[in-house]
Scaffold this motif. Structure first.
Motif, short mmCIF file in Angstrom:
data_model
loop_
_atom_site.label_atom_id
_atom_site.label_comp_id
_atom_site.label_asym_id
_atom_site.label_seq_id
_atom_site.Cartn_x
_atom_site.Cartn_y
_atom_site.Cartn_z
N PRO A 122 26.84 -44.33 -4.06
CA PRO A 122 27.88 -43.34 -3.71
C PRO A 122 28.82 -43.74 -2.57
O PRO A 122 29.93 -43.21 -2.48
CB PRO A 122 27.07 -42.09 -3.35
CG PRO A 122 25.79 -42.24 -4.12
CD PRO A 122 25.50 -43.70 -4.17
N ASP A 123 28.41 -44.68 -1.71
CA ASP A 123 29.33 -45.09 -0.63
C ASP A 123 30.27 -46.20 -1.09
O ASP A 123 31.16 -46.59 -0.33
CB ASP A 123 28.52 -45.53 0.60
CG ASP A 123 29.32 -45.34 1.89
OD1 ASP A 123 30.13 -44.39 1.96
OD2 ASP A 123 29.14 -46.14 2.83
N ASN A 124 30.09 -46.70 -2.29
CA ASN A 124 30.99 -47.72 -2.84
C ASN A 124 31.85 -47.16 -3.96
O ASN A 124 32.41 -47.92 -4.77
CB ASN A 124 30.20 -48.94 -3.31
CG ASN A 124 29.80 -49.83 -2.14
OD1 ASN A 124 30.46 -49.83 -1.10
ND2 ASN A 124 28.73 -50.59 -2.30
N VAL A 125 31.94 -45.84 -4.03
CA VAL A 125 32.85 -45.19 -4.98
C VAL A 125 33.79 -44.32 -4.16
O VAL A 125 33.34 -43.53 -3.33
CB VAL A 125 32.06 -44.31 -5.98
CG1 VAL A 125 33.03 -43.56 -6.92
CG2 VAL A 125 31.08 -45.15 -6.80
N ILE A 135 34.52 -49.84 -5.35
CA ILE A 135 34.86 -50.90 -4.39
C ILE A 135 33.64 -51.77 -4.11
O ILE A 135 32.57 -51.54 -4.67
CB ILE A 135 35.41 -50.29 -3.07
CG1 ILE A 135 34.38 -49.35 -2.43
CG2 ILE A 135 36.72 -49.56 -3.31
CD1 ILE A 135 34.74 -48.91 -1.01
N ASP A 136 33.80 -52.76 -3.27
CA ASP A 136 32.69 -53.55 -2.71
C ASP A 136 31.95 -54.37 -3.78
O ASP A 136 30.78 -54.11 -4.07
CB ASP A 136 31.74 -52.60 -1.97
CG ASP A 136 30.93 -53.32 -0.91
OD1 ASP A 136 31.01 -54.56 -0.84
OD2 ASP A 136 30.20 -52.65 -0.16
N TRP A 137 32.65 -55.35 -4.34
CA TRP A 137 32.12 -56.14 -5.45
C TRP A 137 31.42 -57.43 -4.98
O TRP A 137 31.28 -58.37 -5.76
CB TRP A 137 33.25 -56.45 -6.44
CG TRP A 137 33.69 -55.22 -7.16
CD1 TRP A 137 34.46 -54.20 -6.66
CD2 TRP A 137 33.35 -54.84 -8.51
NE1 TRP A 137 34.63 -53.22 -7.62
CE2 TRP A 137 33.96 -53.58 -8.76
CE3 TRP A 137 32.59 -55.43 -9.53
CZ2 TRP A 137 33.83 -52.93 -9.98
CZ3 TRP A 137 32.48 -54.78 -10.74
CH2 TRP A 137 33.09 -53.54 -10.96
MG LIG Z 1 30.31 -50.80 0.87
#
Ligand SMILES: [Mg+2]
Ligand SMILES: Nc1ncnc2c1ncn2[C@@H]1O[C@H](COP(=O)(O)OP(=O)(O)O)[C@@H](O)[C@H]1O
Length: 226
Positions: A122-125, A135-137
């Motif tokens: 959830p912190d990378n959406v 994000i954050d790939w």
């Molecule tokens: Mg991240």
């Protein structure tokens, strides 16, 4: 290229505004961002919601990635603020995983393999006016899609089994919804074992976080059996 205000800092990178349309993501360690830029461009070309990347823009440092600036909270911030329910967080995460895994692999010859994000939590959406964006790939690679689903489940389950976290109860609700929405896409067997093992050697985690991985995997299996 002028670098503007710091918009966000995660475990591995700092993200700065360049202008109203673009941001610079800069690794704090010597990581080559070009691979991840290629993966983002590839999934974007298949209609997956990721910020557009601008290869070659910027100072030319290999640690730098220039991409479109998104506006909106991360899904984690949105659930903390009460803008979205934990169940919705789980369902959105599952739908993004299924959508990503519908895209053919970029480099692998194995017809079963897909592009995996391997840190889709959830912190990378980011929730934008145009829907959720991933994000954050940096951990992305190709392999069996069930592993990616299992990795997301382990990350959310780590939050659910953390008795010191005020987010334990919402994380548990999000996990149940994630597993429900994933259905057959989730790998409760070897994929879950592998996700747990990978998570346990993730250098970005504290010893305390690593200590929660086995309990997290057990919780996922309990929910899967129920
Ligand atoms: Mg991240
Ligand atoms: N394209 C973007 N537009 C606006 N803000 C972004 C963008 N990408 C990342 N951010 C901000 O930077 C933070 C950290 O980004 P992320 O890629 O997740 O780095 P880390 O690997 O360090 O977690 C995000 O939580 C978000 O606040």
């Amino acid at each position: 290229m002028e670098i503007g205000e710091l918009l966000g800092s995660g475990r591995s990178a700092d993200v700065y505004a360049i202008d109203g349309d673009r941001v610079l993501r800069r690794y704090r360690m010597a990581v080559d961002a070009r691979q991840e830029a290629a993966v983002m461009a590839y999934v974007a070309a298949h209609g997956f919601p990721v910020p557009s990347v601008y290869p070659g823009v910027g100072g030319g440092r290999s640690t730098d990635l220039v991409m479109r600036r998104l506006s909106g909270p991360t899904m984690l911030a949105a659930v903390v603020d009460g803008q979205i329910t934990p169940e919705e967080v789980g369902r959105v995460t599952a739908r993004l995983l299924r959508r990503l895994h519908a895209i053919p692999a970029r480099v692998s010859d194995d017809p079963q393999d897909r592009v995996l994000h391997l840190d889709l939590h959830p912190d990378n959406v980011m929730l934008t006016a145009r829907g959720p964006y991933v994000i954050d790939w940096c951990d992305s690679r190709e392999g069996p899609p069930g592993l990616d689903c299992a990795m997301s489940a382990v990350i959310v389950a780590q939050g659910a089994v953390d008795e010191e976290s005020p987010l334990a109860a919402p994380a548990r609700a999000a996990l149940a919804a994630l597993l429900d929405e994933l259905g057959e896409a989730m790998d409760f067997g070897a994929g879950l074992d592998r996700a747990g093992a990978m998570r346990s050697v993730n250098p970005g985690l504290t010893a305390r976080e690593v200590g929660l991985v086995d309990t997290a995997v057990r919780l996922i299996r309990e929910l899967g059996d129920g």
